[in-house]
Design a protein around this motif. Structure first.
Motif, PDB file in Angstrom:
ATOM      1  N   GLY A  27      43.068 -42.375  43.933  1.00 41.35           N
ATOM      2  CA  GLY A  27      42.109 -43.202  44.648  1.00 41.35           C
ATOM      3  C   GLY A  27      41.028 -42.435  45.377  1.00 41.35           C
ATOM      4  N   LEU A  28      40.915 -41.128  45.122  1.00 43.36           N
ATOM      5  CA  LEU A  28      39.916 -40.331  45.840  1.00 43.36           C
ATOM      6  C   LEU A  28      38.492 -40.724  45.457  1.00 43.36           C
ATOM      7  CD1 LEU A  28      41.522 -36.762  45.810  1.00 43.36           C
ATOM      8  CD2 LEU A  28      41.015 -38.167  47.814  1.00 43.36           C
ATOM      9  N   PHE A  29      38.260 -40.982  44.181  1.00 45.64           N
ATOM     10  CA  PHE A  29      36.920 -41.374  43.741  1.00 45.64           C
ATOM     11  C   PHE A  29      36.473 -42.651  44.445  1.00 45.64           C
ATOM     12  CE2 PHE A  29      34.678 -44.252  40.720  1.00 45.64           C
ATOM     13  CZ  PHE A  29      33.438 -43.643  40.777  1.00 45.64           C
ATOM     14  N   ILE A  30      37.339 -43.647  44.491  1.00 45.57           N
ATOM     15  CA  ILE A  30      36.997 -44.916  45.132  1.00 45.57           C
ATOM     16  C   ILE A  30      36.753 -44.721  46.623  1.00 45.57           C
ATOM     17  CG2 ILE A  30      37.791 -47.261  45.633  1.00 45.57           C
ATOM     18  CD1 ILE A  30      37.147 -46.728  42.687  1.00 45.57           C
ATOM     19  N   GLU A  31      37.630 -43.957  47.270  1.00 44.53           N
ATOM     20  CA  GLU A  31      37.495 -43.734  48.719  1.00 44.53           C
ATOM     21  C   GLU A  31      36.192 -43.017  49.052  1.00 44.53           C
ATOM     22  OE1 GLU A  31      38.448 -44.053  52.681  1.00 44.53           O
ATOM     23  OE2 GLU A  31      39.463 -44.946  50.948  1.00 44.53           O
ATOM     24  N   LEU A  32      35.873 -41.979  48.305  1.00 41.50           N
ATOM     25  CA  LEU A  32      34.640 -41.240  48.570  1.00 41.50           C
ATOM     26  C   LEU A  32      33.409 -42.099  48.259  1.00 41.50           C
ATOM     27  CD1 LEU A  32      35.367 -37.635  47.253  1.00 41.50           C
ATOM     28  CD2 LEU A  32      35.302 -38.426  49.609  1.00 41.50           C
ATOM     29  N   PHE A  60      32.905 -47.851  37.888  1.00 42.64           N
ATOM     30  CA  PHE A  60      31.786 -48.358  38.679  1.00 42.64           C
ATOM     31  C   PHE A  60      31.732 -49.883  38.645  1.00 42.64           C
ATOM     32  CE2 PHE A  60      30.138 -44.006  38.213  1.00 42.64           C
ATOM     33  CZ  PHE A  60      29.643 -43.784  39.485  1.00 42.64           C
ATOM     34  N   VAL A  61      31.933 -50.459  37.463  1.00 41.25           N
ATOM     35  CA  VAL A  61      31.781 -51.909  37.309  1.00 41.25           C
ATOM     36  C   VAL A  61      32.999 -52.668  37.831  1.00 41.25           C
ATOM     37  CG1 VAL A  61      31.520 -53.771  35.617  1.00 41.25           C
ATOM     38  CG2 VAL A  61      30.200 -51.655  35.373  1.00 41.25           C
ATOM     39  N   ASN A  62      34.188 -52.241  37.446  1.00 42.45           N
ATOM     40  CA  ASN A  62      35.396 -52.999  37.752  1.00 42.45           C
ATOM     41  C   ASN A  62      35.962 -52.736  39.141  1.00 42.45           C
ATOM     42  OD1 ASN A  62      35.333 -54.057  35.099  1.00 42.45           O
ATOM     43  ND2 ASN A  62      36.489 -52.302  34.314  1.00 42.45           N
ATOM     44  N   LYS A  63      35.731 -51.538  39.677  1.00 43.43           N
ATOM     45  CA  LYS A  63      36.325 -51.192  40.968  1.00 43.43           C
ATOM     46  C   LYS A  63      35.324 -51.107  42.110  1.00 43.43           C
ATOM     47  CE  LYS A  63      40.155 -48.666  38.837  1.00 43.43           C
ATOM     48  NZ  LYS A  63      40.898 -47.368  38.760  1.00 43.43           N
ATOM     49  N   LEU A  64      34.033 -50.915  41.775  1.00 44.43           N
ATOM     50  CA  LEU A  64      33.030 -50.728  42.825  1.00 44.43           C
ATOM     51  C   LEU A  64      31.911 -51.768  42.776  1.00 44.43           C
ATOM     52  CD1 LEU A  64      32.791 -46.831  42.635  1.00 44.43           C
ATOM     53  CD2 LEU A  64      33.861 -48.178  44.446  1.00 44.43           C
ATOM     54  N   ASP A  65      32.052 -52.750  41.875  1.00 47.57           N
ATOM     55  CA  ASP A  65      31.146 -53.907  41.825  1.00 47.57           C
ATOM     56  C   ASP A  65      29.692 -53.561  41.517  1.00 47.57           C
ATOM     57  OD1 ASP A  65      33.255 -55.686  42.437  1.00 47.57           O
ATOM     58  OD2 ASP A  65      33.029 -55.254  44.573  1.00 47.57           O
TER      59      ASP A  65
END
Length: 281
Positions: A66-71, A99-104
């Motif tokens: 989950g580091l990519f999402i957190e950063l 980018f699309v599915n987790k970060l909208d």
């Protein structure tokens, strides 16, 4: 290239720079990185502060944690605090789902890549692998292009001529982009912003439709002299340049264009890009 990333993220011309975060493990070793590159976009007569999503890295031992999402989320909040109103990017197919599915992020369109075959023996690639020959080749390249070099460090954005929005390439921006080791060539009345590697990559072109064929003829001739087999150009559909290339050359889908609007509602449907707008150019 020494200092490349320091120059790439030094966007002081926008009033902010080095925008992103790095994660470290308890031993102080960097394990993940996410950053954006601030710039200005001109759209609908307004110039807004935006940023391009660029390099993302995670150490192999720390992936799927989950580091990519957190950063990314932390960087997005930093962008809001800095009054960055719009994020855009050109992810590869491996990064796009995150980018699309987790970060909208929203996919706006896909750029097309036009590939022109120059028909040359690829001696640039061969000579580039041997330091002494590469040095000789560099001198040969400079001599071959002497009469085509322009003193300009870049060119204005061609998409503006079609009424689209795009990156605002003023003098400050073009001075910043000098980190990319690009050149501007003039053939007749046409200006081409290019970058040399194993291919000849066109960043953008200022050309009148009637001059297009002569410009391409000269560019192919130069590519053959320089031992470069292919010329590439990426562009958003709908522009004059896209139409000129599409009438003459086949294309393949290349980079998806994605946006994330921060805060107020911005219309992104009229924003277009060329190769010159991608951070690796």
């Amino acid at each position: 290239m020494p200092g490349y990333f320091a120059k790439k993220y030094n966007t002081a011309f926008t009033g902010i720079g080095y925008t992103g975060y790095m994660a470290y493990n308890p031993q102080g070793v960097p394990i993940a990185f996410y950053a954006v590159i601030p710039c200005f976009i001109k759209c609908g007569g307004e110039i807004i502060l935006a940023a391009q999503s660029a390099d993302t890295m995670t150490h192999p031992d720390h992936r799927n944690k989950g580091l990519f999402i957190e950063l990314a989320l932390t960087t997005f909040q930093l962008c809001r605090d800095l009054n960055i109103r719009l994020l855009f990017g050109f992810p590869n197919q491996n990064s796009l789902p995150g980018f699309v599915n987790k970060l909208d992020w929203q996919v706006a369109h896909t750029m097309d890549c036009f590939i022109i075959h120059a028909g040359s023996f690829p001696f640039k690639t061969i000579m580039g692998k041997i330091p002494l020959l590469n040095k000789l080749y560099t001198k040969y390249q400079q001599h071959t292009l002497t009469h085509y070099f322009s003193k300009q460090t870049g060119i204005s954005n061609s998409v503006f001529e079609n009424g689209y929005g795009g990156i605002y390439r003023d003098e400050s921006y073009l001075k910043y982009k000098a980190y990319g080791n690009t050149s501007v060539l003039q053939t007749g009345n046409s200006l081409l912003w290019i970058k040399f590697s194993e291919i000849l990559l066109i960043g953008d072109i200022l050309v009148q439709p009637d001059d297009f064929d002569d410009m391409i003829y000269t560019l192919k001739k130069l590519a053959r002299k320089l031992g470069i087999r292919q010329i590439h150009f990426h562009t958003s559909p709908g522009t004059t340049l896209h139409g000129l290339f599409a009438m003459r050359f086949n294309s393949t889908p290349s980079f998806p264009v994605i946006f994330k609007v921060l805060g107020d509602d911005l219309q992104t449907g009229k924003i277009k890009f060329t190769s010159a707008d991608i951070d690796t150019f």
